[in-house]
Motif scaffolding. Structure first.
Motif, PDB file in Angstrom:
ATOM      1  N   LYS A  77       1.034  -1.241  -0.342  1.00 59.62           N
ATOM      2  CA  LYS A  77      -0.419  -0.171   0.145  1.00 59.62           C
ATOM      3  C   LYS A  77       0.938   1.363  -0.192  1.00 59.62           C
ATOM      4  CE  LYS A  77      -3.060  -2.070   2.850  1.00 59.62           C
ATOM      5  NZ  LYS A  77      -3.918  -2.813   4.421  1.00 59.62           N
ATOM      6  N   TYR A  78       1.995   1.484   1.000  1.00 60.57           N
ATOM      7  CA  TYR A  78       3.222   2.527   1.256  1.00 60.57           C
ATOM      8  C   TYR A  78       4.016   2.295  -0.378  1.00 60.57           C
ATOM      9  CZ  TYR A  78       6.503   6.172   2.604  1.00 60.57           C
ATOM     10  OH  TYR A  78       7.879   6.663   3.151  1.00 60.57           O
ATOM     11  N   ASN A  80       2.675   1.667  -3.621  1.00 61.65           N
ATOM     12  CA  ASN A  80       1.960   2.007  -4.338  1.00 61.65           C
ATOM     13  C   ASN A  80       1.526   3.649  -4.080  1.00 61.65           C
ATOM     14  OD1 ASN A  80       1.811  -0.358  -5.827  1.00 61.65           O
ATOM     15  ND2 ASN A  80       0.228  -1.178  -4.815  1.00 61.65           N
ATOM     16  N   GLU A  81       1.402   4.080  -3.067  1.00 58.58           N
ATOM     17  CA  GLU A  81       0.994   5.305  -2.655  1.00 58.58           C
ATOM     18  C   GLU A  81       2.549   6.449  -3.565  1.00 58.58           C
ATOM     19  OE1 GLU A  81       0.851   8.378   0.980  1.00 58.58           O
ATOM     20  OE2 GLU A  81      -0.248   6.292   0.808  1.00 58.58           O
ATOM     21  N   LYS A  85       3.238   9.034  -6.130  1.00 57.59           N
ATOM     22  CA  LYS A  85       3.460   9.999  -6.742  1.00 57.59           C
ATOM     23  C   LYS A  85       4.656  10.427  -7.710  1.00 57.59           C
ATOM     24  CE  LYS A  85       1.402  11.318  -2.586  1.00 57.59           C
ATOM     25  NZ  LYS A  85       1.149  11.482  -0.665  1.00 57.59           N
TER      26      LYS A  85
END
Length: 136
Positions: A77-78, A80-81, A85
């Motif tokens: 999750k981190y 992909n975030e 960006k």
């Protein structure tokens, strides 16, 4: 590294007229210097993989394996975030350098257009094709 040099050279000399890369690879390998078009069609993303030696993995306890799998699932999750960006930053920079970025509005049209290729060349690989098509 050698592959990157070969692709760069092949694009530069016209031996090939296109290559496939996530936006991060296109940017970091400076393909934009010689290839001024990039298509965002949703099949390519920055990789998030972890590789273990089967020998090492089999030496771990079930508890350790579970902890590692949970940790990697949480980190996705981190990643992909952060990756999303960075891709936005790369796209902005690429546009500023003159790259024409085209975003496919209807990916289903592309999928439909290649169905005959799956029928012709995909025999025996239906399960792999399905996994790829259904991954996110």
């Amino acid at each position: 590294m050698i592959q990157t040099i070969l692709v760069y050279s092949a694009l530069q000399t016209g031996v090939v007229d296109g290559a496939e890369n996530p936006i991060s690879g296109y940017y970091s390998n400076k393909f934009y210097e010689i290839s001024k078009y990039y298509t965002l069609e949703g099949h390519e993303m920055s990789p998030n993989i972890t590789v273990f030696s089967e020998i090492v993995w089999n030496k771990l306890s079930d508890e350790d394996k579970k902890l590692i799998i949970e940790s990697f699932n949480e980190s996705k999750k981190y990643f992909n975030e952060i990756s999303g960006k960075k891709d936005e930053e790369f796209i902005k920079s690429l546009k500023e350098s003159g790259v024409k970025i085209t975003e496919v509005e209807n990916p289903q049209e592309w999928r439909d257009a290649v169905k005959p290729l799956y029928e012709k060349y995909g025999a025996g690989f239906e399960d792999v094709i399905s996994k790829i098509q259904n991954s996110k």
